[in-house]
Write an enzyme that holds these catalytic residues in place. Structure first.
Site, PDB file in Angstrom:
ATOM      1  N   ARG A 108       0.872  -1.184   0.000  1.00  0.00           N
ATOM      2  CA  ARG A 108       0.000   0.000   0.000  1.00  0.00           C
ATOM      3  C   ARG A 108       0.898   1.219   0.000  1.00  0.00           C
ATOM      4  NH1 ARG A 108      -5.325   1.495   3.531  1.00  0.00           N
ATOM      5  NH2 ARG A 108      -6.161   0.042   1.991  1.00  0.00           N
ATOM      6  N   ARG A 293     -13.925  -8.229   2.223  1.00  0.00           N
ATOM      7  CA  ARG A 293     -12.511  -8.012   1.909  1.00  0.00           C
ATOM      8  C   ARG A 293     -11.729  -9.300   2.168  1.00  0.00           C
ATOM      9  NH1 ARG A 293     -10.197  -3.072   1.821  1.00  0.00           N
ATOM     10  NH2 ARG A 293      -8.521  -4.277   0.851  1.00  0.00           N
TER      11      ARG A 293
HETATM   12  N1   CP Z   1     -11.314   0.015   2.676  1.00  0.00           N
HETATM   13  C1   CP Z   1     -10.016  -0.057   3.051  1.00  0.00           C
HETATM   14  O1   CP Z   1      -9.110  -0.294   2.248  1.00  0.00           O
HETATM   15  O2   CP Z   1      -9.827   0.107   4.393  1.00  0.00           O
HETATM   16  P1   CP Z   1      -8.448   0.275   5.155  1.00  0.00           P
HETATM   17  O3   CP Z   1      -7.850   1.587   4.743  1.00  0.00           O
HETATM   18  O4   CP Z   1      -8.807   0.232   6.603  1.00  0.00           O
HETATM   19  O5   CP Z   1      -7.528  -0.860   4.762  1.00  0.00           O
HETATM   20  N1  NVA Z   2     -10.103   6.817  -1.156  1.00  0.00           N
HETATM   21  C1  NVA Z   2      -9.687   6.390   0.162  1.00  0.00           C
HETATM   22  C2  NVA Z   2      -9.882   4.927   0.345  1.00  0.00           C
HETATM   23  C3  NVA Z   2      -9.516   4.398   1.694  1.00  0.00           C
HETATM   24  C4  NVA Z   2      -9.671   2.920   1.813  1.00  0.00           C
HETATM   25  C5  NVA Z   2      -8.239   6.775   0.378  1.00  0.00           C
HETATM   26  O1  NVA Z   2      -7.414   6.597  -0.529  1.00  0.00           O
HETATM   27  O2  NVA Z   2      -7.923   7.266   1.462  1.00  0.00           O
END
Ligand code: CP
Ligand code: NVA
Length: 308
Positions: A108, A293
Site C-alpha cells: 500500500r 474483503r
Molecule cells: N477500505 C479499506 O481499504 O480500508 P483500510 O484503509 O482500513 O484498509
Molecule cells: N479513497 C480512500 C480509500 C480508503 C480505503 C483513500 O485513498 O484514502
C-alpha cells in the site's frame, strides 16, 4: 509468468468471475468456524505474504493477514517507515530481497509507479493494496457483496457520489470488465482518471459524469460513496464545499431504485459524504462489504498463485 494484481485488468473479467465464485464457495464452506482455523484444503500451505504499508489501514491489514491464515499460510506485516525503504533503499532492491524470503508481496503506497516498480523487480506476485490511482482489492469485495445480495453484474446501474478517486477508478475499470454502467456524480475538477474511463467504454460499459447528484443517482441499483479527502491528499475547506452537494442523504437514496444498496469502502465520515441515516440504515451493506474483503482477498491470493 508471475501473476501480479496491480489493477483488475491484470486478471480480466473471466478471472474476476472465477474469484467471485470461489469466494462464495469458500465463505459458505467455513461458515461458523473459528476465524483463525485454516480452510480444510489449506491451498496456500506454507506460503508467506509480505505486507508493506506506507499508509494507514484497518481492513486491508487484518483481512489480508487473516486470509493467509485461513488459506494455510502466514503473513509478515511491516510499515514502510520502519523498513530501509523508508530511508531511501530502492523499491527495486527491496523487491529482489523480499522475493528471496517470501512467496508474495502486498504493497500500500502513494504512487502507483511504486507498485509497478515492485512488480518489475520482484520474482514473486505483487498485489496492489491501494495506491493513489486504484484500489482493485476493494472492488473485488464490492462486486462480491453486490452479487451476494442478489444483483447480477451485467446491466447493473451503479452510481458514485463524490470525489473521482482511486476507489472510483477501480469501479470504472470493473464496469468495463464485468459489463455494468457507472453514473458518476462529482463536481467539475474532480473527475476520475480518463484512461480508466476510456478503457471501460471500449469494454462496453456506459460511464457518464453528472454535475447534478440527483441525476447521477436516478434509478440506480447501487449507490457508492467514499471519503471526500483521501489519505495523503490536501483537504481544505474548498474541497469540502465543492463536495457538499454530493452528500448521500435519504433524499438522494430516494432517487435510486427502492431496493438499492448503499456501499462504502470505509473508513466513513458520517455527516460528510454520507448521513448517519443512510450509512446506518436498512439499505446499507457496509459491514458485509468489509467482511468480504477477507473472502475476496483469499480468491485474489489463489489467483496470483495460479490456483484460479
Ligand atoms: N477500505 C479499506 O481499504 O480500508 P483500510 O484503509 O482500513 O484498509
Ligand atoms: N479513497 C480512500 C480509500 C480508503 C480505503 C483513500 O485513498 O484514502
Amino acid at each position: 509468468m508471475t501473476r501480479h494484481f496491480l489493477n483488475l485488468s491484470d486478471a480480466g473479467g473471466d478471472a474476476i468471475a472465477a474469484m467471485l465464485a470461489d469466494a462464495i464457495d469458500r465463505k459458505a464452506l467455513r461458515k461458523g468456524w473459528p476465524k483463525g482455523k485454516p480452510d480444510a484444503d489449506r491451498p496456500l500451505d506454507g506460503h508467506v505474504l509480505a505486507m508493506i504499508f506506507e499508509k494507514s489501514s484497518t481492513r486491508t491489514r487484518f483481512s489480508f493477514e487473516m486470509a493467509m491464515r485461513q488459506l494455510g499460510g502466514s503473513a509478515i506485516v511491516a510499515d514502510a517507515g520502519s523498513m530501509q525503504l523508508g530511508r531511501g533503499e530502492t523499491v527495486a532492491d527491496t523487491a529482489q530481497v523480499l522475493s528471496r524470503y517470501v512467496d508474495a508481496i502486498m504493497l500500500r503506497t502513494d504512487g502507483h509507479d511504486n507498485v509497478e516498480e515492485m512488480a518489475r523487480h520482484a520474482s514473486v506476485p505483487v498485489i496492489n493494496a491501494l495506491t493513489d490511482l486504484s484500489h482493485p482489492c476493494q472492488i473485488v469485495a464490492d462486486l462480491l457483496t453486490i452479487v451476494e445480495h442478489g444483483k447480477a453484474l451485467p446491466g447493473l446501474q451503479l452510481a458514485w457520489l463524490g470525489d473521482g478517486n482511486n476507489v472510483l477508478n477501480s469501479i470504472v475499470e470493473a464496469a468495463g470488465l464485468m459489463q455494468f454502467d457507472v453514473r458518476i456524480g462529482c463536481p467539475e475538477g474532480y473527475d476520475p482518471d480518463e484512461g480508466f474511463i476510456g478503457r471501460a467504454r471500449q469494454g462496453g460499459a456506459k460511464i457518464s459524469i453528472h454535475r447534478d447528484a440527483a441525476e447521477a443517482a436516478a434509478g440506480a441499483d447501487i449507490i457508492v460513496a467514499d471519503t471526500w479527502i483521501s489519505m495523503g491528499q490536501e483537504g481544505g475547506e474548498a474541497k469540502m464545499a465543492d463536495m457538499s452537494p454530493y452528500q448521500v442523504d435519504a433524499a438522494l437514496m430516494g432517487q435510486a431504485k427502492p431496493d438499492a444498496l448503499f456501499l462504502h469502502c470505509l473508513p466513513a465520515h458520517r455527516g460528510e459524504e454520507v448521513t448517519p441515516a443512510v450509512i446506518d440504515g436498512p439499505q446499507s451493506v457496509i459491514f458485509d462489504e468489509a467482511e468480504n474483503r477477507l473472502h475476496a482477498q483469499k480468491s485474489i491470493l489463489r489467483w496470483v498463485f495460479g490456483q484460479l
